[in-house]
Design an enzyme around this catalytic site. Structure first.
Site, mmCIF file in Angstrom:
data_model
loop_
_atom_site.group_PDB
_atom_site.id
_atom_site.type_symbol
_atom_site.label_atom_id
_atom_site.label_comp_id
_atom_site.label_asym_id
_atom_site.label_seq_id
_atom_site.Cartn_x
_atom_site.Cartn_y
_atom_site.Cartn_z
ATOM 1 C CE1 TYR A 1 10.832 -4.315 -8.541
ATOM 2 C CE2 TYR A 1 9.219 -4.715 -6.819
ATOM 3 C CZ TYR A 1 9.548 -4.627 -8.157
ATOM 4 O OH TYR A 1 8.597 -4.832 -9.102
ATOM 5 N N GLY B 1 0.969 0.122 -5.135
ATOM 6 C CA GLY B 1 -0.270 -0.655 -5.165
ATOM 7 C C GLY B 1 -1.101 -0.273 -6.365
ATOM 8 C CG ASN C 1 2.275 0.520 3.668
ATOM 9 O OD1 ASN C 1 2.118 -0.623 3.247
ATOM 10 N ND2 ASN C 1 3.435 1.139 3.629
ATOM 11 N N GLY C 2 0.882 -1.789 5.746
ATOM 12 C CA GLY C 2 1.622 -2.670 6.637
ATOM 13 C C GLY C 2 0.807 -3.882 7.020
ATOM 14 C CB CYS D 1 -0.876 0.067 1.249
ATOM 15 S SG CYS D 1 -1.985 -1.312 1.428
#
Ligand code: SF4
Length: 482
Positions: free
Chosen positions: A260, A40, A114-115, A10
């Protein structure tokens, strides 16, 4: 569809104008989440505070597919939160698209996170015992339910959040909009990133600094690990779950952001993503030199590391592998012939750069190895004399429990095979990875430490109870492979 690379799940974004003169908070949020699209691509959403009424719009697809000028024109207001999401393996459908909105006795609330909360299952069961009802299995619903419960006995939402941070385990960066404020908080180790920006009288919270650049905002600073930042009419203020003085030093930002995930033009916790990738390529050249004629990047993820490798080794950099940018994610490939065709359509080779030459190809990581194998094969077909592979991250031997998705964690190439076996499997004349030490040192200027658990299996925020025992039995066996 199986992913060749790991994917961040996310991106979050929020804006609040302290003078309440801004009408375009939703439109700015649109640009913000557009800049976070790499985090995302499954769904996108925005909720705006429209004069005290929360208006939301969200849907499946890319940001540009979900929103049009009509939506944004109607969504006026001085504060907004936005989200882009990649699905985890268990969840799909419109119920799990964020931001999520609720109305409670304490007012309205919209959350974008996010997570991953590794003890979400246990907390969910406890809350159910107390009468809570859940519609999804998504972590954000657990956060909302905990917040609603904690808020009853708290003087303010920040107290409820701090109490919640003591109850949840995992990695998270979260943005919450209430009737009168925007709040951002980061897990006590700061595994997932969150940064503060400012534009005119508005403060912004974003997963990455690239979104701040895209809207012309200046970087203020990172949200510290364990910090709860509040932005309201009174400006910005903070509360801390861990001691402020040591929060950054003890932090452990996800090192895969540098490998990345993050966009190259972002700066996370003081370190430039692009420069870190170039540095890793340099470290790789020192640690694993190769007697070759040309350095080639695996498109597009290996470009910065390949540049670093070429700079350090003195071997010329060549643009031999090209990627067709118009291959969609839903490219249909039912048969073997179609799969082979799709590789050829996706990547092409500049034969003149390759024929008769000894090539060293640099990639950022190998998770499943399919694309790497194909790239090596097409370089050979184009006449390369030798093809050596250098990887700008260590072997990925462990799954991630902190909000990163691999299509099938059992397929982790390095968990199944030794380095020699992987080299043979993918058809390289030689294979070498950068060391974890080399990768960590490459994140020049970073103000915190790293989570590197998918490489070293340390898991600083713990692992879900359900995998505790099997992790040591199964995955640690894989870590012994050299
Ligand atoms: Fe990042 Fe790997 Fe840690 Fe997951 S386990 S947070 S991908 S470094």
């Amino acid at each position: 569809m199986k992913q060749e690379k790991w994917v961040e799940e996310c991106g979050v974004f929020g804006i609040f104008d302290t003078q309440k003169v801004l009408h375009e908070a939703a439109r700015i949020t649109y640009y913000g989440i557009f800049s976070l699209q790499h985090r995302g691509q499954e769904s996108a959403g925005i909720v705006v505070n429209h004069g005290g009424q929360f208006l939301g719009h969200k849907g499946a697809g890319l940001v540009v597919d979900v929103f049009d000028d009509l939506h944004l024109g109607l969504m006026t207001g001085h504060a907004a939160v936005g989200h882009v999401r990649f699905p985890d393996s268990d969840e799909s459908g419109s119920d799990v698209i964020q931001p999520m909105q609720i109305k409670s006795k304490a007012g309205q609330l919209a959350i974008a996170t996010n997570g991953a909360i590794i003890n979400a299952g246990e907390i969910r069961n406890q809350l159910k015992e107390l009468g809570a009802i859940f519609q999804t299995t998504a972590d954000f619903e657990v956060l909302l339910s905990l917040l609603a419960r904690n808020r009853i006995s708290s003087d303010c939402i920040e107290d409820a959040i701090l109490q919640m941070m003591g109850e949840i385990k995992g990695a998270y960066s979260t943005v919450i909009m209430t009737d009168d404020r925007l709040i951002g908080f980061r897990d006590p180790l700061g595994i997932r990133p969150l940064i503060i920006g400012k534009k005119d009288s508005s403060y912004i919270l974003s997963s990455e600094s690239c979104a701040l650049d895209s809207i012309g905002a200046e970087i203020v600073r990172d949200v510290l690990p364990g910090e709860v930042v509040t932005i309201s009419e009174n400006g910005m203020s903070s509360r801390y779950f861990v001691p402020k003085e040591t929060a950054h030093r003890n932090g452990k930002l996800c090192i895969f952001e540098f490998v990345y995930f993050a966009r190259p033009d972002s700066v996370l916790d003081g370190a430039s993503i692009h420069q870190s990738r170039v540095n890793t390529g340099k470290a790789l050249a020192r640690e694993a030199p190769c007697d070759c004629d040309v350095v080639v990047a695996a498109p597009d993820s290996g470009v910065a590391a390949a540049m670093g490798y070429a700079l350090e080794s003195g071997i010329p950099y060549g643009s031999a592998l090209l990627k067709n940018r118009y291959i969609g994610r839903t490219f249909i490939q039912a048969t073997q012939l179609q799969r082979e065709m799709s590789v050829k359509l996706k990547f092409s080779v500049l034969k003149s750069e390759v024929k008769g030459k000894r090539i060293v190809i640099v990639d950022d990581s190998i998770v499943r190895g399919t694309t790497t194998r194909n790239n090596i094969a097409i370089l050979r077909e184009a006449g390369a004399k030798e093809v050596h592979l250098r990887v700008a991250s260590p072997p990925v031997r462990f799954p991630c429990y902190y909000g990163v998705s691999a299509s099938n964690q059992d397929e982790l190439t390095a968990r199944r095979s030794s380095v020699v076996e992987i080299g043979r499997e993918i058809g390289a004349d030689s294979l070498a990875y950068v060391s974890l030490e080399g990768l960590k040192k490459s994140t020049e200027g970073i103000l915190c430490g790293h989570c590197a658990s998918c490489f070293d299996g340390e898991f600083p925020a713990g692992v879900p109870e359900s995998v505790c025992e099997t992790l040591s039995a199964t995955y640690r066996e894989g870590s012994n492979k050299k």
